[in-house]
Design an enzyme around this catalytic site. Structure first.
Site, PDB file in Angstrom:
ATOM      1  N   GLU A 253      -3.162 -38.094  37.951  1.00 49.51           N
ATOM      2  CA  GLU A 253      -4.568 -37.937  38.309  1.00 49.51           C
ATOM      3  C   GLU A 253      -4.911 -36.473  38.636  1.00 49.51           C
ATOM      4  O   GLU A 253      -4.253 -35.839  39.458  1.00 49.51           O
ATOM      5  CB  GLU A 253      -4.868 -38.855  39.513  1.00 49.51           C
ATOM      6  CG  GLU A 253      -6.283 -38.786  40.059  1.00 49.51           C
ATOM      7  CD  GLU A 253      -7.357 -39.079  39.024  1.00 49.51           C
ATOM      8  OE1 GLU A 253      -7.225 -40.078  38.301  1.00 49.51           O
ATOM      9  OE2 GLU A 253      -8.323 -38.308  38.947  1.00 49.51           O
ATOM     10  N   THR A 297     -10.846 -40.544  33.846  1.00 49.28           N
ATOM     11  CA  THR A 297      -9.545 -41.137  33.520  1.00 49.28           C
ATOM     12  C   THR A 297      -9.655 -42.056  32.309  1.00 49.28           C
ATOM     13  O   THR A 297      -8.795 -42.032  31.422  1.00 49.28           O
ATOM     14  CB  THR A 297      -8.996 -41.983  34.690  1.00 49.28           C
ATOM     15  OG1 THR A 297      -9.103 -41.243  35.882  1.00 49.28           O
ATOM     16  CG2 THR A 297      -7.561 -42.385  34.457  1.00 49.28           C
ATOM     17  N   HIS A 412      -6.827 -37.549  43.930  1.00 45.27           N
ATOM     18  CA  HIS A 412      -8.184 -37.721  43.419  1.00 45.27           C
ATOM     19  C   HIS A 412      -9.142 -37.072  44.398  1.00 45.27           C
ATOM     20  O   HIS A 412      -8.919 -37.115  45.600  1.00 45.27           O
ATOM     21  CB  HIS A 412      -8.483 -39.227  43.293  1.00 45.27           C
ATOM     22  CG  HIS A 412      -9.719 -39.523  42.498  1.00 45.27           C
ATOM     23  ND1 HIS A 412     -10.986 -39.300  42.984  1.00 45.27           N
ATOM     24  CD2 HIS A 412      -9.871 -40.001  41.246  1.00 45.27           C
ATOM     25  CE1 HIS A 412     -11.856 -39.634  42.063  1.00 45.27           C
ATOM     26  NE2 HIS A 412     -11.212 -40.066  40.987  1.00 45.27           N
TER      27      HIS A 412
HETATM   28  C1  GP9 Z   1      -9.898 -45.126  39.024  1.00 43.77           C
HETATM   29  C2  GP9 Z   1      -9.047 -43.967  38.658  1.00 43.77           C
HETATM   30  C3  GP9 Z   1      -9.682 -42.652  38.983  1.00 43.77           C
HETATM   31  O1  GP9 Z   1      -9.358 -46.342  38.691  1.00 43.77           O
HETATM   32  O2  GP9 Z   1      -8.711 -44.059  37.324  1.00 43.77           O
HETATM   33  O3  GP9 Z   1     -10.876 -42.513  38.360  1.00 43.77           O
HETATM   34  P1  GP9 Z   1     -11.478 -41.164  37.803  1.00 43.77           P
HETATM   35  O4  GP9 Z   1     -12.634 -40.865  38.695  1.00 43.77           O
HETATM   36  O5  GP9 Z   1     -10.463 -40.082  37.814  1.00 43.77           O
HETATM   37  O6  GP9 Z   1     -11.888 -41.525  36.436  1.00 43.77           O
HETATM   38 MN    MN Z   2      -8.728 -39.431  36.850  1.00 39.72          MN
END
Ligand code: GP9
Ligand code: MN
Length: 645
Positions: A253, A297, A412
């Protein structure tokens, strides 16, 4: 003397009762997560707004009996919608979408268990409908009003004011809620169940009409473009280098390339990943670009699984989740692989449940597969270390060979960290986001290190390849001042901005021994052809826009979703063509005169590639809008390219 009660129009009574009921259902029957008082407020307001909006339509009926009838039937109809969603939610923890109503296995799953999903107290949902039914029949003379023009205008104006107020709050709470959609739960909690259904209907009709009018006629042209400009006929020397191995793909992430082999306050940010680069079994790509759009993502997942571009607007996972695709998991499945995604989040986030089915992913280990406690969660949910730790049992239980994707979460935005998980100090600048990014990245680095150890202990390591890829940027251009300070630059130029779109890619093949750092321009669009090549799999007639990253004969550029690109020689952005060697513009912006518009065109040096980039993005969009993979017969042995030839 007869007491004259002030008469409240029935539509207002109905809106109040219905709003109240919907609120109670939201609050106590759906499991909607509320993170702050603002969200609680919006959730309280939106049921009344939606109800007012619908019931206020009744004032336009001139005959009072019609008014009453409208209110009666609408109450009943809306109650049935709430009830249907409630039953659906009890089974799927999700809200009904139009595509699910008409197709998909969800509804048939529901069929057999429906009786167990209805509770005796659900009858209470119909109380207001009964009250309204009674009032509209028996008290018509008192409650029905023959509205003068002013009354009608008032109802309409009030509806619009309430609706805009609600939408304004929703946009404030969750910017770009409507263009990006994110999650059904977000939509419902911000704009209400009914507005959500209207939204879903609009998105659905738009995509459906584009789909209906498409007939596959464009396919030969697209295939020709791909054959001429993308496809490489020779295998790279890595073809089959990981034949029959499991694939463990880590979606890291918000991991950007600038932290790799870099320091903060004199400390390495990613010590484990830095060492991994030096490992003889690792191929590390330091010019690898993320190509996502608004779907973050989910867009990076889309690129990886399909080697197609996500859309320029909205999240393709949401808007085209039920299209036909030739996803990597599906292709691998035909080669005897099983597939799974592991991610401790709600399965409807980014419509993963819908899209994963279309991509042919066998199993999704979502939030409910993990044990969440006060201590092991932060920010978006389960912390990465317990996430990997709790995942290993699922990985061990999978039939081999498998393709598994781990989506991490701790790193995140806003990069919130608890004290005990913080190993390095934050940076010190005017951006809390950038400051906190470093300790959060370090935590993910440690989590991945622990995961490697667990893989070795479980005996899975030797039979697997491990791919680690950053999904998209974590630090946006809003933090450029702090970023320029960190990177020790006077300012972040458009050229630097594109460079910041680099994310790390590691391909670790235990036992390979020939690992190296590869600086060719590569990107997420390349993952599907690369993985297929590593596993020694050839696919006939597939349409994709990337190349095997190990191939010597690559197309030589990476298109970013906004139309910018990076080629072996140039970076094209904001209408400027930069020389990659010097970082200087090849030729400054030129105005295009022939179109007599203010539109700027990139300088000549970039033009030939710019044209290809535009064509490529447009072809990819057409494939998605028209759901054209319906007409492609992939993997066919014969020479026929298309089913409708
Ligand atoms: C949420 C994760 C993070 O399930 O994939 O989301 P993002 O904001 O990075 O798309
Ligand atoms: Mn992401």
């Amino acid at each position: 003397m007869k007491l004259k009660l002030p008469s409240i129009p029935l539509y207002m009574i109905a809106a109040l009762l219905f709003g109240l009921k919907t609120y109670i259902v939201y609050r106590f029957m759906f499991n909607i997560e509320l993170e702050n008082p603002m969200q609680e407020f919006i959730l309280l307001v939106n049921p009344f707004v939606s109800a007012f909006l619908i019931f206020a339509i009744s004032v336009w009926f001139n005959k009072t009996s019609r008014q009453m009838k409208f209110i009666r039937y609408v109450t009943l109809f809306l109650t049935l919608i709430v009830f249907a969603n409630l039953v659906f939610y009890r089974q799927f923890t999700d809200f009904i979408t139009i595509p699910q109503l008409f197709m998909g296995s969800n509804m048939s799953d529901l069929g057999s268990s429906i009786l167990t999903l209805i509770k005796p107290y659900d009858i209470l949902l119909f109380i207001d409908a009964a009250i309204i039914w009674y009032l509209s029949k028996k008290q018509e003379s008192m409650l029905a009003v023959d509205y003068p023009k002013s009354g009608k205008v008032f109802a309409l104006a009030m509806s619009l004011v309430l609706l805009s107020g609600n939408f304004f709050l929703a946009e404030m709470e969750r910017p770009q809620l409507f263009t990006r959609a994110f999650d059904r739960e977000y939509l419902v909690k911000n704009i209400g169940l009914f507005n959500y259904h209207v939204y879903d209907l609009v998105v659905h009709s738009k995509t459906e009409s584009q789909r209906v009018f498409a007939d596959g006629n464009e396919l030969p042209e697209i295939q020709e473009f791909v054959d001429e400009n993308v496809r490489v006929d020779e295998h790279s020397n890595m073809f089959g280098a990981a034949e029959g191995k499991n694939v463990i793909f880590i979606n890291a992430e918000s991991l950007q390339q600038f932290v790799i082999n870099n320091q903060v306050n004199g400390e390495e940010v990613t010590p484990f990943l830095n060492r991994l680069i030096d490992n003889e079994d690792t191929y590390y790509f330091d010019n690898f670009y993320e190509q996502t759009g608004q779907g973050n993502t989910s867009d990076s997942e889309f690129l990886v699984e399909n080697s197609l571009y996500p859309l320029s607007r909205g999240a393709v996972f949401f808007t085209h989740g039920s299209n036909e695709y030739n996803g990597l998991p599906e292709i691998l499945n035909e080669e005897g692989y099983t597939s799974a995604v592991l991610h401790s989040n709600n399965k409807s986030f980014w419509n993963r449940d819908g899209m994963y089915e279309s991509l042919g992913i066998d199993q999704f280990y979502g939030e409910e597969s993990y044990e969440l406690t006060e201590e092991n969660t932060i920010g978006w949910g389960l912390k990465d270390k317990p996430f990997f730790e709790q995942s290993i049992k699922y990985l061990r239980s999978m039939e081999q060979p498998f393709y598994s994707k781990f989506i991490t979460l701790t790193n995140h935005f806003p990069f919130e960290m608890s004290e005990e998980d913080t190993s390095i100090d934050a940076y010190d600048s005017n951006s809390a986001t950038l400051n906190n990014y470093f300790p959060a990245v370090r935590y993910m680095d440690e989590a991945i290190e622990e995961f490697f150890t667990q893989l070795k202990e479980s005996g899975l390591y030797e039979d697997s390849i491990i791919v680690i890829m950053g999904d998209h940027i974590g630090i946006s251009a809003n933090h450029n001042k702090a970023m320029s300070m960190y990177l020790d630059k006077d300012q972040i130029t458009p050229y630097d901005q594109v460079q910041l779109q680099r994310v790390p890619l590691f391909i670790h093949i235990p036992g390979n021994g020939n690992g190296e750092v590869i600086s060719e321009v590569t990107g997420q669009i390349d993952m599907k052809p690369t993985l297929l090549s590593l596993l020694g799999i050839e696919v006939e007639n597939d349409i994709y826009f990337g190349n095997d990253v190990f191939s010597k004969d690559r197309k030589g550029y990476i298109a970013l979703r906004n139309g910018d690109f990076v080629s072996d020689e140039y970076i094209s952005t904001v209408g400027i063509c930069y020389d990659r060697q010097t970082g200087e513009p090849v030729q400054s912006k030129i105005e295009s005169e022939e179109e007599n518009q203010k539109k700027t065109k990139v300088a000549n040096a970039c033009l030939p590639i710019q044209e290809k980039v535009e064509a490529e993005l447009a072809y990819s969009d057409n494939l998605i809008y028209g759901d054209l993979f319906r007409f492609v017969d992939v993997g066919a042995e014969d020479e026929e390219l298309f089913e409708n030839d």
